[in-house]
Write an enzyme that holds these catalytic residues in place. Structure first.
Site, PDB file in Angstrom:
ATOM      1  CE  LYS A  45     -23.062  45.226 151.043  1.00 20.34           C
ATOM      2  NZ  LYS A  45     -21.678  44.819 151.252  1.00 20.34           N
ATOM      3  N   GLY A  46     -26.017  47.018 145.204  1.00 16.61           N
ATOM      4  CA  GLY A  46     -25.692  47.646 143.923  1.00 16.61           C
ATOM      5  C   GLY A  46     -26.687  48.664 143.413  1.00 16.61           C
ATOM      6  CD  GLU A 101     -30.437  43.705 140.657  1.00 13.31           C
ATOM      7  OE1 GLU A 101     -29.979  44.588 141.406  1.00 13.31           O
ATOM      8  OE2 GLU A 101     -30.293  42.482 140.856  1.00 13.31           O
ATOM      9  CG  ASP A 102     -26.748  46.180 140.315  1.00 14.64           C
ATOM     10  OD1 ASP A 102     -27.465  45.179 140.105  1.00 14.64           O
ATOM     11  OD2 ASP A 102     -25.686  46.130 140.962  1.00 14.64           O
ATOM     12  CG  ASP A 105     -25.052  38.718 134.440  1.00 12.60           C
ATOM     13  OD1 ASP A 105     -24.774  38.890 133.248  1.00 12.60           O
ATOM     14  OD2 ASP A 105     -24.311  38.059 135.201  1.00 12.60           O
ATOM     15  CE  LYS A 133     -23.063  42.320 132.679  1.00 12.76           C
ATOM     16  NZ  LYS A 133     -22.013  41.511 133.325  1.00 12.76           N
ATOM     17  CG  PHE A 154     -17.444  42.199 135.607  1.00  6.80           C
ATOM     18  CD1 PHE A 154     -18.315  41.198 135.994  1.00  6.80           C
ATOM     19  CD2 PHE A 154     -16.993  43.089 136.577  1.00  6.80           C
ATOM     20  CE1 PHE A 154     -18.720  41.073 137.324  1.00  6.80           C
ATOM     21  CE2 PHE A 154     -17.388  42.972 137.905  1.00  6.80           C
ATOM     22  CZ  PHE A 154     -18.254  41.961 138.272  1.00  6.80           C
ATOM     23  CB  VAL A 155     -20.056  47.423 134.026  1.00  2.50           C
ATOM     24  CG1 VAL A 155     -19.996  47.345 132.508  1.00  2.50           C
ATOM     25  CG2 VAL A 155     -21.351  46.838 134.545  1.00  2.50           C
ATOM     26  CG  ASP A 161     -19.513  44.479 143.949  1.00  5.34           C
ATOM     27  OD1 ASP A 161     -20.502  44.183 143.242  1.00  5.34           O
ATOM     28  OD2 ASP A 161     -18.943  43.665 144.690  1.00  5.34           O
ATOM     29  NE  ARG A 167     -21.102  47.305 146.760  1.00  6.36           N
ATOM     30  CZ  ARG A 167     -21.742  46.301 146.150  1.00  6.36           C
ATOM     31  NH1 ARG A 167     -22.481  46.537 145.092  1.00  6.36           N
ATOM     32  NH2 ARG A 167     -21.627  45.061 146.600  1.00  6.36           N
TER      33      ARG A 167
HETATM   34  P1  IMP Z   1     -28.062  37.732 137.876  1.00 11.33           P
HETATM   35  O1  IMP Z   1     -28.729  37.006 139.014  1.00 11.33           O
HETATM   36  O2  IMP Z   1     -27.051  36.853 137.177  1.00 11.33           O
HETATM   37  O3  IMP Z   1     -29.009  38.392 136.910  1.00 11.33           O
HETATM   38  O4  IMP Z   1     -27.120  38.793 138.512  1.00 11.33           O
HETATM   39  C1  IMP Z   1     -27.495  39.968 138.977  1.00 11.33           C
HETATM   40  C2  IMP Z   1     -26.429  40.494 139.888  1.00 11.33           C
HETATM   41  O5  IMP Z   1     -25.113  40.092 139.519  1.00 11.33           O
HETATM   42  C3  IMP Z   1     -26.405  41.996 139.808  1.00 11.33           C
HETATM   43  O6  IMP Z   1     -27.299  42.553 140.708  1.00 11.33           O
HETATM   44  C4  IMP Z   1     -24.980  42.298 140.183  1.00 11.33           C
HETATM   45  O7  IMP Z   1     -24.838  42.354 141.576  1.00 11.33           O
HETATM   46  C5  IMP Z   1     -24.195  41.134 139.683  1.00 11.33           C
HETATM   47  N1  IMP Z   1     -23.539  41.440 138.400  1.00 11.33           N
HETATM   48  C6  IMP Z   1     -23.841  40.939 137.194  1.00 11.33           C
HETATM   49  N2  IMP Z   1     -23.050  41.464 136.242  1.00 11.33           N
HETATM   50  C7  IMP Z   1     -22.240  42.336 136.876  1.00 11.33           C
HETATM   51  C8  IMP Z   1     -21.223  43.238 136.410  1.00 11.33           C
HETATM   52  O8  IMP Z   1     -20.897  43.346 135.223  1.00 11.33           O
HETATM   53  N3  IMP Z   1     -20.645  43.992 137.367  1.00 11.33           N
HETATM   54  C9  IMP Z   1     -20.972  43.929 138.682  1.00 11.33           C
HETATM   55  N4  IMP Z   1     -21.920  43.120 139.152  1.00 11.33           N
HETATM   56  C10 IMP Z   1     -22.552  42.312 138.244  1.00 11.33           C
END
Ligand code: IMP
Length: 181
Positions: A45-46, A101-102, A105, A133, A154-155, A161, A167
């Site tokens: 949803k982000g 994508e939001d 990470d 990140k 962490f944001v 969220d 959100r």
């Molecule tokens: P990845 O698969 O580790 O790249 O994660 C991506 C997803 O993790 C993002 O779409 C977010 O939903 C969540 N996420 C990663 N870091 C944060 C954060 O700092 N705040 C909130 N959600 C996060």
């Protein structure tokens, strides 16, 4: 710049800073598409607020689709496993696709989504992420368009969220471990 919200959260990027950056990204994305059509694929949803704003900043013929993957869970940590909860409504074969994508990470989510979308043989596939990140990366993946590159923080807010909350904050804020839930 110690701006805080009504909830006592520290603001990392204000709504004005976000709007200015999203507008720039929209111009760049439209330029790169050279007048061709685009399918914007939001990751629920982000990415919903970001997609809504980015779509209006990209002044080209664009349609939306959405995917949903297994989420971060209830806290700061990812389980590491990515599962598709909602697939694309329509095939993107032969189309220009932009995954929206939001946060990029560890890269697990976008690597997985890239693989399943590439399997449909789109004409082009690009990735736009509002936040990146890079220090957290596990999978080797880069976004084509990055709003802001941030350290390992962490944001929350602007779609992002903590246990499904925050959100709807209009600014991007820092979630500190000592914040009362
Ligand atoms: P990845 O698969 O580790 O790249 O994660 C991506 C997803 O993790 C993002 O779409 C977010 O939903 C969540 N996420 C990663 N870091 C944060 C954060 O700092 N705040 C909130 N959600 C996060």
């Amino acid at each position: 710049m110690a701006t805080t919200t009504y909830q006592g959260l520290q603001v990392l990027y204000t709504r004005e800073q976000i709007a200015a950056r999203v507008a720039e990204m929209g111009v760049q994305i439209a330029r790169d598409l050279n007048g061709e059509r685009l399918v914007m694929v939001g990751v629920l949803k982000g990415a919903a607020p970001f997609l809504a704003d980015l779509a209006r900043a990209v002044q080209i013929d664009a349609t939306f689709d959405f995917v949903a993957v297994s989420s971060y869970g209830k806290g700061h940590r990812s389980s590491g496993a990515v599962k598709l909860i909602k697939d694309l409504d329509e095939t993107v074969e032969g189309k220009n696709v932009l995954i929206v994508e939001d946060i990029l990470d560890t890269g697990l989510t976008l690597s997985y989504l890239r693989k399943i979308i590439l399997a449909q043989r789109p004409k082009s596939l690009r990735i736009a992420t509002l936040l990146d990140k890079p220090s957290r990366r596990i999978e080797k993946i880069d976004a084509d368009y990055v709003g802001f590159s941030i350290p390992n923080l962490f944001v929350i807010g602007y779609g992002m969220d903590y246990a499904e909350r925050y959100r709807n904050l209009p600014d991007i804020c820092l979630m500190t471990p000592d914040h009362p839930e």
